[in-house]
Write a protein that holds these residues in place. Structure first.
Motif, PDB file in Angstrom:
ATOM      1  N   ALA A 187      50.607  30.570  33.216  1.00 45.12           N
ATOM      2  CA  ALA A 187      51.661  31.158  33.325  1.00 45.12           C
ATOM      3  C   ALA A 187      51.468  32.443  34.558  1.00 45.12           C
ATOM      4  O   ALA A 187      52.665  32.065  35.429  1.00 45.12           O
ATOM      5  CB  ALA A 187      52.491  32.302  32.258  1.00 45.12           C
ATOM      6  N   ILE A 188      50.099  32.815  35.124  1.00 46.38           N
ATOM      7  CA  ILE A 188      50.302  33.266  36.042  1.00 46.38           C
ATOM      8  C   ILE A 188      49.883  32.034  37.336  1.00 46.38           C
ATOM      9  O   ILE A 188      50.712  32.501  38.105  1.00 46.38           O
ATOM     10  CB  ILE A 188      48.999  34.431  36.611  1.00 46.38           C
ATOM     11  N   LEU A 220      43.319  24.237  40.493  1.00 51.81           N
ATOM     12  CA  LEU A 220      42.088  24.517  40.192  1.00 51.81           C
ATOM     13  C   LEU A 220      42.189  25.809  39.736  1.00 51.81           C
ATOM     14  O   LEU A 220      41.068  26.184  39.170  1.00 51.81           O
ATOM     15  CB  LEU A 220      40.906  24.550  41.664  1.00 51.81           C
ATOM     16  N   VAL A 221      42.868  27.033  39.791  1.00 47.33           N
ATOM     17  CA  VAL A 221      42.970  28.158  39.708  1.00 47.33           C
ATOM     18  C   VAL A 221      42.582  28.387  37.567  1.00 47.33           C
ATOM     19  O   VAL A 221      42.285  29.159  37.258  1.00 47.33           O
ATOM     20  CB  VAL A 221      43.372  28.822  39.817  1.00 47.33           C
ATOM     21  N   GLY A 222      43.642  27.318  37.176  1.00 48.31           N
ATOM     22  CA  GLY A 222      44.015  27.395  36.284  1.00 48.31           C
ATOM     23  C   GLY A 222      43.369  26.418  35.201  1.00 48.31           C
ATOM     24  O   GLY A 222      42.741  26.659  34.387  1.00 48.31           O
ATOM     25  N   LEU A 279      44.396  35.355  40.740  1.00 49.15           N
ATOM     26  CA  LEU A 279      42.803  35.557  40.412  1.00 49.15           C
ATOM     27  C   LEU A 279      43.351  37.300  40.077  1.00 49.15           C
ATOM     28  O   LEU A 279      43.222  37.918  39.170  1.00 49.15           O
ATOM     29  CB  LEU A 279      42.150  34.931  40.948  1.00 49.15           C
ATOM     30  N   THR A 280      43.783  37.559  41.156  1.00 45.63           N
ATOM     31  CA  THR A 280      43.835  39.022  41.570  1.00 45.63           C
ATOM     32  C   THR A 280      45.190  40.052  40.890  1.00 45.63           C
ATOM     33  O   THR A 280      44.653  41.252  40.281  1.00 45.63           O
ATOM     34  CB  THR A 280      43.645  39.531  42.764  1.00 45.63           C
ATOM     35  N   ALA A 281      46.061  39.206  40.744  1.00 41.13           N
ATOM     36  CA  ALA A 281      47.193  39.251  40.341  1.00 41.13           C
ATOM     37  C   ALA A 281      46.841  39.534  38.658  1.00 41.13           C
ATOM     38  O   ALA A 281      47.285  39.974  37.771  1.00 41.13           O
ATOM     39  CB  ALA A 281      48.548  38.318  39.997  1.00 41.13           C
TER      40      ALA A 281
END
Length: 567
Positions: free
Chosen positions: A140-141, A321-323, A378-380
């Motif tokens: 979600a983020i 990629l983050v997901g 990622l920092t969120a």
């Protein structure tokens, strides 16, 4: 201990659409203003001072009110604050669209900033409420951050299309029907949480934070646009003193807006330093790359905006990629990789010449946008789960405030490096036939050089522009190399600070701790039958999750520079 967190269902994912719709609209709304300045000036005929306030008041109110609004959301309800913010934002948009004087438009813009300040610290807070499962929350983020970046990228194009077909108020009026839809859907799809143990609002602390942040950022922005002046330096110094007073107040009061002890946790500190640095770098270089497109490559603002959409693949790849990897790889490696990608992007930009193809710039900016999107997303997640539950909204609004500082410092430092190299090169160049004010204008900015060149006879004008383009591009190269070096150094510090942050940044729920928050009877969400066990963080609303005020600042400073210098 067994993780008893429930998974989100259809209602929660539909609620995410509502949240993303709000933040997407704000991101678009900020960037469309850049194209509306000229028709606004023609219609309302503001004075020079009024025009500057039309551009600036939004970001000043937004940045100043963030911490206070984060606390209010924690105490009185995050869904309630989002609904109030949507109401204020929608009404202010209608007022701005129908403004018949500069004074009314300034007031409407201030209300828009206040509305955005209420929406910003609730977006990630509500995501945190709705997605307690770590894997779902990461997804979600990531979607939230990518959508915001997309909104910032398409905003100038949307603005250009609206202004080509409608009156200037259309860039504001599009917000109102969307906010009406949010007012209808939010009570149905979004959960409510509030902390009943927060005590009374620290009014003195709120005043210190609002006044300090607004004065400090105002002073920095004035220094960027006009160069050094005593009044701008005084504003920045007074703001710094007030912020020091705010920190001391938070250490002494029994009911602080933020807990300064949060800064003892290296993960939280690493996250906010990342936020500050990526916005410092991206916004600092963006003012120069925008000028490069328009003054060096000769594009119109709208054509430059169309080319800017080409960075979206970098954003999409970063989100994907983050997901995919955030569920398996520690944040330290992914954040470090994101900052390294930004440094590479800086390196690509440093290779630009006057004759370079626009593709070189787009690759560099695309790498920076992708690295920033990954790092901020990622920092969120780290910020939203690291703060104590009773302080989450205000503490992560603090993270967004550091993002605003990063943007302001980026404009000041990186922009100043580029300007200093330009002035040095132009001072050493042979400029026959120029003296007095014309010579000073040419040596100060490339916009001033363009204005003077347009009045020169024969080939003198083209020769002057060739010289100024070379000097400007040299300044861009040095600024990009400086940004790359700073990114590598700060990236190493961030890696050190985040080294102990695990893949799962949050402990499982302890049933014995399910009692500090109140869940109202009409709450929705996966855990609406029980009280919440963890606080929600208020995220940073931005380009790629980096700050609406930062987006506003980029367009405001660019427009102000061009208007004052003829570029």
């Amino acid at each position: 201990m067994t993780d008893i967190r429930p998974k989100a269902g259809t209602k929660e994912w539909l609620g995410l659409v509502v949240i993303v719709l709000v933040t997407l609209l704000i991101a678009i709304d900020i960037s469309v203003l850049g194209f509306a300045i000229t028709p606004v000036s023609e219609a309302l005929k503001p004075s020079a001072t009024q025009l500057l306030w039309i551009m600036d008041i939004y970001s000043f109110v937004l940045a100043g009110a963030l911490i206070t609004m984060g606390w209010i959301g924690d105490r009185f309800g995050r869904r309630k604050l989002l609904i109030i913010g949507a109401l204020v934002f929608g009404a202010a948009s209608a007022l701005a669209a129908t403004a018949d004087s500069a004074v009314v438009l300034i007031g409407a813009r201030a209300l828009l900033g206040l509305g955005a300040a209420t929406l910003t610290p609730t977006s990630l807070a509500l995501i945190r409420n709705m997605f307690q499962d770590s894997a779902q929350r990461k997804t979600a983020i990531a979607a939230w951050g990518g959508t915001l970046a997309t909104g910032a990228a398409i905003g100038p194009v949307v603005g250009g299309l609206l202004l080509n077909n409608f009156w200037w108020g259309s860039v504001f009026v599009i917000n109102t029907p969307v906010m009406v839809l949010v007012l209808i859907l939010a009570p149905i799809l979004l959960p409510e949480r509030r902390d009943l143990n927060r005590g009374k609002l620290d009014v003195l602390g709120a005043l210190l934070s609002i006044a300090g942040i607004m004065a400090f950022i105002y002073g920095l922005k004035e220094l960027v646009v006009d160069g050094y002046s005593q009044s701008a330096a005084v504003y920045a110094a007074v703001g710094a003193v007030l912020l020091i007073g705010f920190v001391q107040r938070q250490r002494m009061t029994s009911h602080p807006l933020i807990d300064v002890a949060l800064f003892r946790y290296s993960g939280f500190v690493g996250a906010i330093i990342t936020n500050l640095m990526v916005m410092f770098s991206f916004m600092g270089i963006s003012i120069l790359t925008n000028q490069y497109l328009q003054v060096v490559l000769g594009m119109t603002p709208f054509k430059a905006a169309l080319w800017s959409i080409c960075v979206m693949p970098g954003i999409g790849i970063a989100v994907a990629l983050v997901g995919a990897f955030s569920r398996k790889v520690k944040p330290v490696y992914l954040v470090g990789a994101g900052m390294l990608v930004m440094a590479v992007g800086f390196g690509v930009i440093s290779t630009l010449t006057v004759e370079s193809n626009v593709a070189v710039l787009l690759v560099g900016v695309g790498l920076m946008a992708g690295g920033m999107t990954a790092s901020k997303t990622l920092t969120a997640e780290i910020v939203v789960t690291s703060a104590p539950k009773e302080q989450a909204g205000a503490s992560t609004a603090t993270s967004e405030t550091f993002t605003e500082f990063g943007s302001a410092f980026g404009f000041a430092v990186i922009g100043s490096i580029g300007s200093a190299i330009y002035r040095h090169d132009m001072a050493a160049a042979s400029l026959p036939g120029l003296n007095g004010e014309a010579l000073e204008a040419v040596r100060n900015t490339i916009g001033g050089a363009a204005t003077v060149a347009a009045r020169q006879p024969g080939t003198l004008g083209s020769q002057l522009m060739d010289t100024s383009r070379e000097a400007f591009t040299h300044g861009l190269q040095v600024a990009a190399l400086s940004g790359a070096a700073a990114m590598v150094v700060v990236g190493a510090l961030v890696v050190f600070l985040l080294r102990n942050v695990p893949v799962e940044t949050e402990k499982p729920v302890d049933p014995m701790e399910l009692g500090d928050y109140e869940t109202t009877p009409d709450s929705t969400g996966p855990d609406s039958s029980q009280k919440a066990g963890a606080g929600a963080g208020a995220g940073s609303l931005s380009v790629a999750g980096g700050g609406t005020g930062a987006v506003a600042g980029l367009y405001q400073i660019h427009i102000r520079s061009c208007r004052r210098n003829g570029g």
